[in-house]
Motif scaffolding. Structure first.
Motif, PDB file in Angstrom:
ATOM      1  N   LYS A  22       0.835  -1.198   0.000  1.00  0.00           N
ATOM      2  CA  LYS A  22       0.000   0.000   0.000  1.00  0.00           C
ATOM      3  C   LYS A  22       0.874   1.254   0.000  1.00  0.00           C
ATOM      4  N   SER A  23       0.246   2.404  -0.202  1.00  0.00           N
ATOM      5  CA  SER A  23       0.966   3.674  -0.115  1.00  0.00           C
ATOM      6  C   SER A  23       1.546   3.832   1.285  1.00  0.00           C
ATOM      7  N   PRO A  24       2.864   3.961   1.412  1.00  0.00           N
ATOM      8  CA  PRO A  24       3.441   4.102   2.752  1.00  0.00           C
ATOM      9  C   PRO A  24       3.001   5.370   3.455  1.00  0.00           C
ATOM     10  N   MET A  25       2.699   6.416   2.705  1.00  0.00           N
ATOM     11  CA  MET A  25       2.206   7.644   3.317  1.00  0.00           C
ATOM     12  C   MET A  25       0.809   7.435   3.882  1.00  0.00           C
ATOM     13  N   ALA A  26      -0.039   6.708   3.153  1.00  0.00           N
ATOM     14  CA  ALA A  26      -1.392   6.437   3.636  1.00  0.00           C
ATOM     15  C   ALA A  26      -1.363   5.527   4.866  1.00  0.00           C
ATOM     16  N   VAL A  27      -0.462   4.554   4.870  1.00  0.00           N
ATOM     17  CA  VAL A  27      -0.342   3.656   6.024  1.00  0.00           C
ATOM     18  C   VAL A  27       0.142   4.427   7.246  1.00  0.00           C
ATOM     19  N   TRP A  28       1.167   5.254   7.057  1.00  0.00           N
ATOM     20  CA  TRP A  28       1.683   6.055   8.172  1.00  0.00           C
ATOM     21  C   TRP A  28       0.603   6.998   8.697  1.00  0.00           C
ATOM     22  N   GLY A  29      -0.143   7.635   7.797  1.00  0.00           N
ATOM     23  CA  GLY A  29      -1.214   8.520   8.217  1.00  0.00           C
ATOM     24  C   GLY A  29      -2.277   7.788   9.012  1.00  0.00           C
ATOM     25  N   THR A  30      -2.588   6.561   8.610  1.00  0.00           N
ATOM     26  CA  THR A  30      -3.560   5.751   9.337  1.00  0.00           C
ATOM     27  C   THR A  30      -3.069   5.461  10.742  1.00  0.00           C
ATOM     28  N   LYS A  31      -1.799   5.071  10.852  1.00  0.00           N
ATOM     29  CA  LYS A  31      -1.217   4.773  12.167  1.00  0.00           C
ATOM     30  C   LYS A  31      -1.226   6.007  13.060  1.00  0.00           C
ATOM     31  N   LYS A  32      -0.786   7.135  12.533  1.00  0.00           N
ATOM     32  CA  LYS A  32      -0.728   8.364  13.317  1.00  0.00           C
ATOM     33  C   LYS A  32      -2.122   8.809  13.760  1.00  0.00           C
ATOM     34  N   SER A  33      -3.088   8.719  12.856  1.00  0.00           N
ATOM     35  CA  SER A  33      -4.435   9.157  13.178  1.00  0.00           C
ATOM     36  C   SER A  33      -5.052   8.298  14.275  1.00  0.00           C
ATOM     37  N   MET A  34      -4.844   6.985  14.201  1.00  0.00           N
ATOM     38  CA  MET A  34      -5.420   6.101  15.214  1.00  0.00           C
ATOM     39  C   MET A  34      -4.735   6.307  16.561  1.00  0.00           C
ATOM     40  N   GLN A  35      -3.420   6.516  16.553  1.00  0.00           N
ATOM     41  CA  GLN A  35      -2.721   6.786  17.806  1.00  0.00           C
ATOM     42  C   GLN A  35      -3.223   8.078  18.448  1.00  0.00           C
ATOM     43  N   TYR A  36      -3.376   9.126  17.648  1.00  0.00           N
ATOM     44  CA  TYR A  36      -3.838  10.406  18.172  1.00  0.00           C
ATOM     45  C   TYR A  36      -5.244  10.259  18.759  1.00  0.00           C
ATOM     46  N   SER A  37      -6.086   9.530  18.059  1.00  0.00           N
ATOM     47  CA  SER A  37      -7.483   9.410  18.482  1.00  0.00           C
ATOM     48  C   SER A  37      -7.625   8.613  19.774  1.00  0.00           C
ATOM     49  N   GLN A  38      -6.651   7.740  20.073  1.00  0.00           N
ATOM     50  CA  GLN A  38      -6.693   7.015  21.342  1.00  0.00           C
ATOM     51  C   GLN A  38      -6.576   7.953  22.539  1.00  0.00           C
ATOM     52  N   GLU A  39      -5.882   9.075  22.344  1.00  0.00           N
ATOM     53  CA  GLU A  39      -5.580   9.981  23.447  1.00  0.00           C
ATOM     54  C   GLU A  39      -6.483  11.210  23.479  1.00  0.00           C
ATOM     55  N   HIS A  40      -7.361  11.362  22.470  1.00  0.00           N
ATOM     56  CA  HIS A  40      -8.127  12.597  22.351  1.00  0.00           C
ATOM     57  C   HIS A  40      -9.595  12.292  22.052  1.00  0.00           C
ATOM     58  N   SER A  41     -10.404  13.328  22.100  1.00  0.00           N
ATOM     59  CA  SER A  41     -11.824  13.187  21.807  1.00  0.00           C
ATOM     60  C   SER A  41     -12.038  12.886  20.321  1.00  0.00           C
ATOM     61  N   ILE A  42     -13.247  12.445  19.999  1.00  0.00           N
ATOM     62  CA  ILE A  42     -13.584  12.205  18.598  1.00  0.00           C
ATOM     63  C   ILE A  42     -13.444  13.490  17.794  1.00  0.00           C
TER      64      ILE A  42
END
Length: 281
Positions: free
Chosen positions: A216-236
């Motif tokens: 897959k696009s490595p940028m899209a994969v990295w963005g997915t990882k970063k977004s999910m990590q951020y969302s674990q610590e913050h509100s929707i």
């Protein structure tokens, strides 16, 4: 460069970090804690590794901290503990935080880390796999938050990360009792993604999943990882704003065009690697 605890391979954009001390159940000696983050950080910084498999040779994945570490480090023993306790306490704290960072390296990596677990995964090993993106197990795998059995509280990440992966009540029971948790129980609780019949099937299956991610696009994969990590610590609401800002700056129309073209031409997509992490001017 050789490593005391690890063998390293990179094939078709997939890095493979293999613990190589099966005669010691891949216990974590001092060099383990320094080498693992260095290896992961280097793979991440290169931009050419798109997924990492973390596995182990032998019957057991990892038996946790090696006893030699407890015996040799004065902050983990009673040697001279009656004098200047503040200094000993500060040293213990800084050591713990250094060990914590060894596993935080798995989270900060720009690519997903997949663990292939067989046999024992106890003590520090649960701290480690809890920091990974995905966990897979063989039928022989079992887990134990074993620190309670030696009179201490787990302090390298399990108690902070594992309740985000499975129900808190399950983690409390495991942490209070130190009992063995089977692969099937871990699967039912969602801690592992899949259970394979044996170690051979486990490694083959995990490498297949890693290869799929690497395609897959490595940028899209990295963005997915970063977004999910951020969302674990913050509100929707905060998470939604974060991904909007991320895609506003990181969304790559060339990657999307390549994905659509490859689908139309019925061929694998060809995405460029991430650029290496900047070392400064």
């Amino acid at each position: 460069m050789g490593h005391e605890c690890f063998d390293i391979e990179i094939t078709d954009k997939v890095g493979h970090i293999k613990m190589n001390r099966p005669e010691k159940a891949n216990s974590m000696i001092a060099s383990f804690w320094n080498d693992l983050p260095a290896i992961v950080d280097e793979m991440s910084a290169s931009g050419s590794v798109r997924a990492v498999v973390l596995s182990a040779e032998g019957k057991h994945f990892c038996s946790g901290m090696d006893l030699s570490v407890f015996q040799s480090d004065p902050t983990l023993s009673d040697s001279d503990g009656r004098k200047h306790p503040s200094r000993r306490g500060e040293r213990f704290r800084s050591t713990a935080m250094k060990l914590q960072d060894s596993f935080t390296a798995l989270e900060r990596a720009r690519m997903p880390v997949l663990c292939a677990i067989q046999g024992a995964c106890v003590g520090g090993a649960i701290d480690m796999v809890s920091a990974a993106d995905l966990r897979y197990a063989s039928q022989s795998a079992y887990f134990s938050i074993a620190e309670i059995n030696i009179g201490m509280t787990a302090d390298v990440g399990t108690l902070q990360r594992m309740p985000r992966l499975v129900a808190e009540g399950i983690v409390r029971e495991l942490a209070y009792t130190g009992r063995r948790w089977s692969a099937d129980e871990a699967l039912a609780a969602g801690f592992v993604n899949q259970v394979f019949a044996d170690q051979e099937a486990l490694l083959s299956g995990v490498h297949e999943i890693a290869a799929e991610i690497a395609s897959k696009s490595p940028m899209a994969v990295w963005g997915t990882k970063k977004s999910m990590q951020y969302s674990q610590e913050h509100s929707i609401a905060d998470g939604l704003e974060y991904i909007a800002n991320w895609n506003a700056s990181m969304f790559d129309t060339d990657d999307m065009a390549e994905a659509f073209t490859a689908q139309m031409e019925q061929r694998p997509a060809d995405f460029p690697d991430l650029w290496p992490v900047s070392r400064g001017l």
